[in-house]
Design a protein around this motif. Structure first.
Motif, short mmCIF file in Angstrom:
data_model
loop_
_atom_site.label_atom_id
_atom_site.label_comp_id
_atom_site.label_asym_id
_atom_site.label_seq_id
_atom_site.Cartn_x
_atom_site.Cartn_y
_atom_site.Cartn_z
N SER A 2 8.88 3.58 -7.97
CA SER A 2 7.81 3.23 -7.03
C SER A 2 7.68 4.28 -5.93
CB SER A 2 8.05 1.85 -6.42
OG SER A 2 9.23 1.87 -5.64
N ASP A 3 8.78 4.99 -5.64
CA ASP A 3 8.71 6.08 -4.66
C ASP A 3 7.79 7.18 -5.18
OD1 ASP A 3 10.41 4.78 -2.95
OD2 ASP A 3 12.21 5.82 -3.70
N LEU A 4 7.83 7.41 -6.48
CA LEU A 4 6.97 8.43 -7.07
C LEU A 4 5.50 8.05 -6.92
CD1 LEU A 4 6.90 11.07 -8.76
CD2 LEU A 4 6.86 9.62 -10.78
N PHE A 5 5.18 6.79 -7.15
CA PHE A 5 3.80 6.34 -7.00
C PHE A 5 3.37 6.29 -5.54
CE2 PHE A 5 4.50 4.15 -11.25
CZ PHE A 5 3.84 5.13 -11.95
N ASP A 6 4.33 6.03 -4.65
CA ASP A 6 4.02 6.08 -3.23
C ASP A 6 3.73 7.50 -2.78
OD1 ASP A 6 4.27 3.35 -2.90
OD2 ASP A 6 6.38 3.45 -2.28
N GLU A 7 4.46 8.44 -3.35
CA GLU A 7 4.28 9.85 -3.01
C GLU A 7 2.97 10.41 -3.57
OE1 GLU A 7 5.94 13.50 -1.40
OE2 GLU A 7 7.04 11.61 -1.55
N TYR A 8 2.65 10.02 -4.81
CA TYR A 8 1.44 10.50 -5.48
C TYR A 8 0.64 9.29 -5.97
CZ TYR A 8 4.23 14.75 -5.65
OH TYR A 8 5.01 15.83 -5.32
N PRO A 9 -0.20 8.71 -5.14
CA PRO A 9 -0.93 7.48 -5.55
C PRO A 9 -1.93 7.71 -6.67
CG PRO A 9 -1.66 8.21 -3.39
CD PRO A 9 -0.50 9.08 -3.77
N MET A 10 -2.42 8.93 -6.84
CA MET A 10 -3.39 9.18 -7.91
C MET A 10 -2.70 9.34 -9.27
SD MET A 10 -6.33 9.01 -6.56
CE MET A 10 -7.40 9.75 -7.75
N LEU A 11 -1.39 9.39 -9.29
CA LEU A 11 -0.67 9.57 -10.54
C LEU A 11 -0.90 8.39 -11.49
CD1 LEU A 11 1.30 11.39 -12.07
CD2 LEU A 11 3.17 10.09 -11.03
N ILE A 12 -1.00 7.20 -10.96
CA ILE A 12 -1.21 6.04 -11.83
C ILE A 12 -2.60 6.10 -12.49
CG2 ILE A 12 -2.13 4.43 -10.10
CD1 ILE A 12 -0.17 2.38 -11.45
#
Length: 54
Positions: A2-12
């Motif tokens: 979830s830290d990764l998605f918080d860092e890069y929200p457009m990744l999802i």
């Protein structure tokens, strides 16, 4: 994770679009192969009919 998605929200959104693209390609290939098999069966039946008729 979830830290990764918080860092890069457009990744999802990028992952979702890639998944949709692969799904589209899979559906197109699957349906195209089905039509190819149908035409082979139909052409096989036509050649059988032509051989049996004098």
């Amino acid at each position: 994770m979830s830290d990764l998605f918080d860092e890069y929200p457009m990744l999802i959104f990028a992952l979702e679009s890639l998944l949709a693209l692969f799904l589209l390609i899979f559906i197109v290939v699957w349906t195209a192969s089905g039509k190819k098999k149908q035409t082979q069966k139909a052409s096989g039946k036509k050649s059988d009919n032509q051989q049996s008729q004098p």
